[in-house]
Design a protein around this motif. Sequence first.
Motif, PDB file in Angstrom:
ATOM      1  N   PHE A  47       1.033  -1.224   0.023  1.00 31.07           N
ATOM      2  CA  PHE A  47       0.260   0.133  -0.150  1.00 31.07           C
ATOM      3  C   PHE A  47       0.584   1.050   0.650  1.00 31.07           C
ATOM      4  O   PHE A  47       0.929   2.244  -1.137  1.00 31.07           O
ATOM      5  CB  PHE A  47      -0.615  -0.298   1.162  1.00 31.07           C
ATOM      6  N   GLY A  48       1.788   1.219   0.627  1.00 35.70           N
ATOM      7  CA  GLY A  48       3.049   2.356   0.466  1.00 35.70           C
ATOM      8  C   GLY A  48       3.465   2.162  -0.568  1.00 35.70           C
ATOM      9  O   GLY A  48       3.779   3.821  -1.494  1.00 35.70           O
ATOM     10  N   GLU A  49       4.003   1.497  -1.419  1.00 37.33           N
ATOM     11  CA  GLU A  49       4.395   1.640  -2.351  1.00 37.33           C
ATOM     12  C   GLU A  49       3.847   1.972  -3.557  1.00 37.33           C
ATOM     13  O   GLU A  49       3.907   2.687  -4.263  1.00 37.33           O
ATOM     14  CB  GLU A  49       4.757  -0.340  -3.056  1.00 37.33           C
ATOM     15  N   TYR A  50       2.064   1.413  -3.476  1.00 35.86           N
ATOM     16  CA  TYR A  50       1.395   1.660  -4.319  1.00 35.86           C
ATOM     17  C   TYR A  50       1.200   3.789  -4.338  1.00 35.86           C
ATOM     18  O   TYR A  50       1.151   3.860  -5.381  1.00 35.86           O
ATOM     19  CB  TYR A  50      -0.140   1.465  -4.159  1.00 35.86           C
ATOM     20  N   GLN A  51       0.902   4.434  -3.140  1.00 36.99           N
ATOM     21  CA  GLN A  51       1.107   5.473  -2.939  1.00 36.99           C
ATOM     22  C   GLN A  51       2.265   5.865  -3.988  1.00 36.99           C
ATOM     23  O   GLN A  51       1.785   7.482  -3.971  1.00 36.99           O
ATOM     24  CB  GLN A  51       1.279   5.847  -1.554  1.00 36.99           C
ATOM     25  N   ARG A  52       3.699   5.210  -3.520  1.00 31.84           N
ATOM     26  CA  ARG A  52       4.438   6.245  -4.241  1.00 31.84           C
ATOM     27  C   ARG A  52       4.444   6.195  -5.536  1.00 31.84           C
ATOM     28  O   ARG A  52       4.389   7.353  -6.130  1.00 31.84           O
ATOM     29  CB  ARG A  52       5.719   5.354  -4.354  1.00 31.84           C
ATOM     30  N   LYS A  53       4.021   5.010  -6.086  1.00 34.24           N
ATOM     31  CA  LYS A  53       3.593   5.636  -7.583  1.00 34.24           C
ATOM     32  C   LYS A  53       2.490   6.321  -7.838  1.00 34.24           C
ATOM     33  O   LYS A  53       2.843   6.705  -9.219  1.00 34.24           O
ATOM     34  CB  LYS A  53       2.970   4.097  -8.020  1.00 34.24           C
ATOM     35  N   LEU A  54       1.948   6.147  -7.098  1.00 33.94           N
ATOM     36  CA  LEU A  54       0.319   7.414  -6.619  1.00 33.94           C
ATOM     37  C   LEU A  54       0.707   8.434  -7.236  1.00 33.94           C
ATOM     38  O   LEU A  54       0.408   9.312  -8.211  1.00 33.94           O
ATOM     39  CB  LEU A  54      -0.961   7.422  -5.803  1.00 33.94           C
ATOM     40  N   ARG A  55       1.542   8.817  -6.057  1.00 30.01           N
ATOM     41  CA  ARG A  55       2.288   9.612  -6.400  1.00 30.01           C
ATOM     42  C   ARG A  55       3.215  10.932  -7.622  1.00 30.01           C
ATOM     43  O   ARG A  55       3.346  12.268  -7.829  1.00 30.01           O
ATOM     44  CB  ARG A  55       3.201  10.727  -5.740  1.00 30.01           C
ATOM     45  N   ALA A  56       3.454   9.629  -8.352  1.00 28.33           N
ATOM     46  CA  ALA A  56       3.980  10.354  -9.501  1.00 28.33           C
ATOM     47  C   ALA A  56       3.524  10.257 -10.866  1.00 28.33           C
ATOM     48  O   ALA A  56       3.792  10.930 -11.127  1.00 28.33           O
ATOM     49  CB  ALA A  56       5.912   8.680  -9.671  1.00 28.33           C
ATOM     50  N   PHE A  57       2.670   9.299 -10.064  1.00 29.18           N
ATOM     51  CA  PHE A  57       1.452   9.081 -11.394  1.00 29.18           C
ATOM     52  C   PHE A  57       0.583  10.886 -11.951  1.00 29.18           C
ATOM     53  O   PHE A  57       1.126  11.707 -12.129  1.00 29.18           O
ATOM     54  CB  PHE A  57       0.530   8.432 -11.696  1.00 29.18           C
ATOM     55  N   ALA A  58       0.105  11.018  -9.970  1.00 27.66           N
ATOM     56  CA  ALA A  58      -1.007  12.192 -10.045  1.00 27.66           C
ATOM     57  C   ALA A  58      -0.220  13.487  -8.962  1.00 27.66           C
ATOM     58  O   ALA A  58      -1.456  14.211  -9.514  1.00 27.66           O
ATOM     59  CB  ALA A  58      -2.294  11.461  -9.199  1.00 27.66           C
ATOM     60  N   GLY A  59       0.729  13.461  -8.935  1.00 27.64           N
ATOM     61  CA  GLY A  59       0.989  14.569  -7.992  1.00 27.64           C
ATOM     62  C   GLY A  59       1.129  14.362  -6.195  1.00 27.64           C
ATOM     63  O   GLY A  59      -0.110  13.773  -6.190  1.00 27.64           O
ATOM     64  N   GLU A  60       1.524  14.677  -5.271  1.00 33.72           N
ATOM     65  CA  GLU A  60       1.632  14.917  -4.152  1.00 33.72           C
ATOM     66  C   GLU A  60       0.304  14.929  -3.302  1.00 33.72           C
ATOM     67  O   GLU A  60      -0.713  14.178  -2.832  1.00 33.72           O
ATOM     68  CB  GLU A  60       2.664  14.962  -2.960  1.00 33.72           C
ATOM     69  N   GLU A  61      -0.320  16.439  -4.168  1.00 35.28           N
ATOM     70  CA  GLU A  61      -1.913  16.841  -3.245  1.00 35.28           C
ATOM     71  C   GLU A  61      -2.953  15.753  -3.902  1.00 35.28           C
ATOM     72  O   GLU A  61      -4.067  15.204  -3.560  1.00 35.28           O
ATOM     73  CB  GLU A  61      -1.897  18.091  -3.892  1.00 35.28           C
ATOM     74  N   GLN A  62      -2.989  15.318  -5.317  1.00 34.04           N
ATOM     75  CA  GLN A  62      -4.149  14.741  -5.617  1.00 34.04           C
ATOM     76  C   GLN A  62      -4.302  13.226  -4.964  1.00 34.04           C
ATOM     77  O   GLN A  62      -5.081  12.254  -4.005  1.00 34.04           O
ATOM     78  CB  GLN A  62      -4.413  14.785  -6.831  1.00 34.04           C
ATOM     79  N   ALA A  63      -2.776  12.603  -4.890  1.00 39.68           N
ATOM     80  CA  ALA A  63      -2.418  11.019  -3.690  1.00 39.68           C
ATOM     81  C   ALA A  63      -3.000  11.366  -3.133  1.00 39.68           C
ATOM     82  O   ALA A  63      -3.619  10.349  -2.493  1.00 39.68           O
ATOM     83  CB  ALA A  63      -1.168  11.157  -4.467  1.00 39.68           C
ATOM     84  N   ALA A  64      -2.946  12.197  -2.153  1.00 41.13           N
ATOM     85  CA  ALA A  64      -3.365  11.983  -0.803  1.00 41.13           C
ATOM     86  C   ALA A  64      -4.876  12.352  -0.625  1.00 41.13           C
ATOM     87  O   ALA A  64      -5.467  11.515   0.895  1.00 41.13           O
ATOM     88  CB  ALA A  64      -2.299  13.750  -0.055  1.00 41.13           C
ATOM     89  N   ARG A  65      -5.476  13.810  -1.299  1.00 42.49           N
ATOM     90  CA  ARG A  65      -6.934  13.994  -1.540  1.00 42.49           C
ATOM     91  C   ARG A  65      -7.825  12.207  -1.264  1.00 42.49           C
ATOM     92  O   ARG A  65      -8.513  11.794  -1.131  1.00 42.49           O
ATOM     93  CB  ARG A  65      -7.148  13.825  -2.259  1.00 42.49           C
ATOM     94  N   LEU A  66      -6.711  12.175  -2.703  1.00 40.76           N
ATOM     95  CA  LEU A  66      -7.435  10.256  -3.122  1.00 40.76           C
ATOM     96  C   LEU A  66      -7.851   9.128  -2.790  1.00 40.76           C
ATOM     97  O   LEU A  66      -8.176   8.483  -1.879  1.00 40.76           O
ATOM     98  CB  LEU A  66      -6.790   9.702  -4.807  1.00 40.76           C
ATOM     99  N   VAL A  67      -6.452   8.996  -1.438  1.00 39.23           N
ATOM    100  CA  VAL A  67      -5.796   8.300   0.158  1.00 39.23           C
ATOM    101  C   VAL A  67      -7.277   8.021   0.789  1.00 39.23           C
ATOM    102  O   VAL A  67      -7.633   7.537   1.395  1.00 39.23           O
ATOM    103  CB  VAL A  67      -4.438   7.849   0.694  1.00 39.23           C
ATOM    104  N   SER A  68      -6.958   9.602   0.833  1.00 44.30           N
ATOM    105  CA  SER A  68      -7.389  10.002   2.190  1.00 44.30           C
ATOM    106  C   SER A  68      -9.744  10.155   2.423  1.00 44.30           C
ATOM    107  O   SER A  68     -10.500   9.522   3.102  1.00 44.30           O
ATOM    108  CB  SER A  68      -7.571  11.495   3.148  1.00 44.30           C
ATOM    109  N   GLY A  69     -10.077   9.752   0.984  1.00 44.04           N
ATOM    110  CA  GLY A  69     -11.256   9.652   1.002  1.00 44.04           C
ATOM    111  C   GLY A  69     -12.017   8.333   0.002  1.00 44.04           C
ATOM    112  O   GLY A  69     -13.025   8.337  -0.005  1.00 44.04           O
ATOM    113  N   ALA A  70     -10.725   7.853  -0.083  1.00 42.62           N
ATOM    114  CA  ALA A  70     -10.990   6.389  -0.498  1.00 42.62           C
ATOM    115  C   ALA A  70     -11.783   6.036   0.431  1.00 42.62           C
ATOM    116  O   ALA A  70     -11.398   5.852   1.609  1.00 42.62           O
ATOM    117  CB  ALA A  70      -9.601   5.768  -0.938  1.00 42.62           C
ATOM    118  N   LEU A  71     -12.510   4.447  -0.320  1.00 38.43           N
ATOM    119  CA  LEU A  71     -13.370   3.926   0.884  1.00 38.43           C
ATOM    120  C   LEU A  71     -12.456   2.575   0.975  1.00 38.43           C
ATOM    121  O   LEU A  71     -11.868   2.444  -0.063  1.00 38.43           O
ATOM    122  CB  LEU A  71     -14.433   2.986  -0.011  1.00 38.43           C
ATOM    123  N   VAL A  72     -12.053   1.296   2.052  1.00 40.32           N
ATOM    124  CA  VAL A  72     -11.115   0.896   2.415  1.00 40.32           C
ATOM    125  C   VAL A  72     -11.832  -0.101   3.060  1.00 40.32           C
ATOM    126  O   VAL A  72     -13.319  -0.025   4.581  1.00 40.32           O
ATOM    127  CB  VAL A  72     -10.334   0.964   3.492  1.00 40.32           C
TER     128      VAL A  72
END
Length: 300
Positions: free
Chosen positions: A142-167
């Motif tokens: 999950f941490g590795e996924y977030q690093r890939k997400l930040r590289a693709f979408a940027g820090e701000e969008q990645a943080a919003r996506l994770v905090s707003g996601a359903l788990v």
Amino acid sequence: RREQMGAALVPLLVSVVLMVVAAARAPAASAAPRAFFVFGDSLVDNGNNNYLLTTARADAPPYGIDFPSHRATGRFSNGLNIPDIISEHLGAEPALPYLSPELRGAKLLVGANFASAGVGILNDTGVQFVNIIRMGDQLRYFGEYQRKLRAFAGEEQAARLVSGALVLVTLGGNDFVNNYYLVPMSMRSRQYALPDYVRFIVSEYRKILVQRLYELGARRVIVTGTGPLGCVPAELAQHSSNGECAAELNRAVDLFNPQVVDMVRGLNRDAGADVFVSANAYRANFDYLANPQSYGFTNV
């Protein structure tokens, strides 16, 4: 194979989906669907184990016979599984298995499924399956996924996506059937009386949710209990002579589920917010048995 217990616990789907609809509906009709992350065992694995050298696999018939492709996909189901149904309710495509080579680029925005059949709360659960993604590794991914997400979408969008996601987190059943009760006089059963073992695994479950998942940014988390393990066909075949459910396994469930609910309430008190929601798989199962017509069944 005891990991096949998942098929008997499908009624969990009902309670989880109701929780999703009530508590985590997509933000707005015009907005992108909420991202979805999945952690746990065979009840929610949608293909990760297909990429592993393990005996805990669902890559051959009769798995998948009612899936749209009529082929086994790695889901421990005849068709769709719980995460698939939740994704439908979120208005999203299913999150891909984390190990899938297709999980890249825009697919990262949908979320990811880290679940692996055979795992439990404890690292020594499911050792007979050898190469599975234990919870520490699921969370590391999950941490590795977030690093890939930040590289693709940027820090701000990645943080919003994770905090707003359903788990969704589905754990616990294997810690009984593939650990404590796996063999007579198992190591854990010699180490702990059942009530002490339940307290131990619930305390370890708490660490997974707080010290790892919450710290990694999860803020909308469904935590499931387990269904009536003593009524699973594999357990009936081994422990029942007259068709009655195995009382000892169901006693374990009766101890485990209320403590999970209490643990979730405590986590929310500590967080000062309703971050975690508990889903009652046990009650849903008996709703099916008591009122089959309400769910479209005649033979239960």
